[in-house]
Design a protein around this motif. Structure first.
Motif, mmCIF file in Angstrom:
data_model
loop_
_atom_site.group_PDB
_atom_site.id
_atom_site.type_symbol
_atom_site.label_atom_id
_atom_site.label_comp_id
_atom_site.label_asym_id
_atom_site.label_seq_id
_atom_site.Cartn_x
_atom_site.Cartn_y
_atom_site.Cartn_z
ATOM 1 N N ASP A 78 0.619 -1.513 -0.141
ATOM 2 C CA ASP A 78 0.406 0.055 -0.424
ATOM 3 C C ASP A 78 0.751 1.011 0.024
ATOM 4 O O ASP A 78 2.041 1.277 0.118
ATOM 5 C CB ASP A 78 -1.045 0.331 1.080
ATOM 6 N N ARG A 79 -0.087 2.244 0.028
ATOM 7 C CA ARG A 79 0.429 3.827 -0.186
ATOM 8 C C ARG A 79 1.521 4.168 1.262
ATOM 9 O O ARG A 79 2.886 4.425 1.679
ATOM 10 C CB ARG A 79 -0.169 4.605 -0.083
ATOM 11 N N SER A 80 1.507 3.819 2.008
ATOM 12 C CA SER A 80 2.825 3.070 3.394
ATOM 13 C C SER A 80 3.560 2.311 3.562
ATOM 14 O O SER A 80 4.228 2.795 4.198
ATOM 15 C CB SER A 80 1.760 3.933 5.291
ATOM 16 N N GLU A 89 -8.806 2.159 -6.404
ATOM 17 C CA GLU A 89 -9.826 2.644 -6.439
ATOM 18 C C GLU A 89 -10.728 2.298 -7.469
ATOM 19 O O GLU A 89 -11.472 2.177 -7.166
ATOM 20 C CB GLU A 89 -9.502 4.759 -6.803
ATOM 21 N N GLY A 90 -9.827 2.762 -8.756
ATOM 22 C CA GLY A 90 -11.445 1.909 -10.318
ATOM 23 C C GLY A 90 -11.986 2.729 -10.358
ATOM 24 O O GLY A 90 -12.941 2.271 -10.283
ATOM 25 N N ALA A 91 -12.206 4.114 -10.745
ATOM 26 C CA ALA A 91 -13.095 4.944 -10.497
ATOM 27 C C ALA A 91 -14.038 4.887 -11.868
ATOM 28 O O ALA A 91 -15.118 4.701 -11.742
ATOM 29 C CB ALA A 91 -12.396 6.491 -10.644
ATOM 30 N N ALA A 137 -11.457 3.693 -18.377
ATOM 31 C CA ALA A 137 -11.752 5.243 -19.145
ATOM 32 C C ALA A 137 -10.725 5.616 -18.206
ATOM 33 O O ALA A 137 -11.464 7.326 -18.147
ATOM 34 C CB ALA A 137 -12.664 5.538 -19.015
ATOM 35 N N CYS A 138 -9.901 5.643 -17.638
ATOM 36 C CA CYS A 138 -8.759 6.143 -15.757
ATOM 37 C C CYS A 138 -7.769 5.313 -15.709
ATOM 38 O O CYS A 138 -7.715 4.004 -16.523
ATOM 39 C CB CYS A 138 -9.634 6.241 -15.155
ATOM 40 N N SER A 139 -6.926 6.231 -15.376
ATOM 41 C CA SER A 139 -6.470 5.700 -14.674
ATOM 42 C C SER A 139 -5.900 5.532 -13.238
ATOM 43 O O SER A 139 -4.681 4.539 -12.366
ATOM 44 C CB SER A 139 -4.334 5.339 -15.035
ATOM 45 N N THR A 140 -7.154 5.266 -12.350
ATOM 46 C CA THR A 140 -7.002 5.072 -10.680
ATOM 47 C C THR A 140 -6.906 3.724 -10.664
ATOM 48 O O THR A 140 -6.463 3.111 -8.880
ATOM 49 C CB THR A 140 -8.180 5.835 -10.459
ATOM 50 N N PRO A 171 0.736 3.268 -5.762
ATOM 51 C CA PRO A 171 1.353 5.000 -6.548
ATOM 52 C C PRO A 171 1.340 5.709 -5.402
ATOM 53 O O PRO A 171 0.293 5.677 -4.535
ATOM 54 C CB PRO A 171 1.160 4.908 -7.965
ATOM 55 N N LYS A 172 1.748 6.485 -5.259
ATOM 56 C CA LYS A 172 1.723 7.018 -3.999
ATOM 57 C C LYS A 172 0.528 8.216 -4.507
ATOM 58 O O LYS A 172 -0.223 9.059 -2.789
ATOM 59 C CB LYS A 172 2.354 7.659 -3.757
ATOM 60 N N ILE A 173 -0.022 8.551 -5.408
ATOM 61 C CA ILE A 173 -0.687 9.391 -5.136
ATOM 62 C C ILE A 173 -1.063 8.876 -7.144
ATOM 63 O O ILE A 173 -0.907 8.108 -7.129
ATOM 64 C CB ILE A 173 -0.081 11.328 -5.608
#
Length: 166
Positions: free
Chosen positions: A57-59, A85-87, A93-96, A150-152
């Motif tokens: 995870d991010r941490s 996320e997977g928006a 249609a996204c890169s989340t 990724p961090k963001i």
């Protein structure tokens, strides 16, 4: 006949059709435009095709997870409460759902198609081992793979909005 068979402890006719349609592993994989959705029967035989992977995870915490052959990595993460996320809900249609795939396993994945590459171009902090987790389908060759979040991430929603998986 099917009703009496089901009443005697067999599987319902609907379940029988599903089983015959899905095959021995109890799963069927639909692919369209490399958008993958795995449908799996609620059957004990599915647990024999277990794939162990690790999310970072991010941490930096490592979270071991068990998935099944045919699961996509995005929904596997969401099912285990991992913040991925997977928006667009795996519609490319996204890169989340961007993740980094451990280098040892990157060559075991099919090459990203043009649509995935286009979406990856929008992902912040892109690396050579970047992939969209909705496009990674678990197979036994991915046993032990690590997926780093990724961090963001970049999303088109208003700041602070977090969509819930369906």
């Amino acid at each position: 006949m099917a009703a009496s068979w089901a009443a005697s402890g067999g599987v319902s006719l609907t379940r029988l059709r599903l089983r015959l349609f899905l095959g021995a592993a109890g799963q069927f994989l639909f692919r369209g435009f490399r958008t993958a959705v795995a449908f799996q029967a609620e059957d004990e035989s599915c647990t024999t095709e277990v794939v162990n992977v690790v999310f970072i995870d991010r941490s930096g915490e490592k979270i071991p997870v068990q998935g099944r052959v045919g699961d996509d990595v995005l929904h596997l993460a969401q099912r285990h409460g991992i913040d991925l996320e997977g928006a667009c809900e795996a519609s490319l249609a996204c890169s989340t759902c961007h993740v980094y795939v451990s280098h040892d396993f990157l060559d075991r994945l099919p090459a990203p198609d043009e649509r995935e590459e286009d979406m990856l171009d929008m992902a912040p902090l892109l690396q050579e081992n970047s992939r969209l987790s909705c496009q990674i389908i678990l197979c036994k060759a991915l046993e032990g793979a690590e997926f780093t979040i990724p961090k963001i991430t970049r999303n088109f929603y208003v700041d602070g909005h977090v969509p819930k998986p369906h």
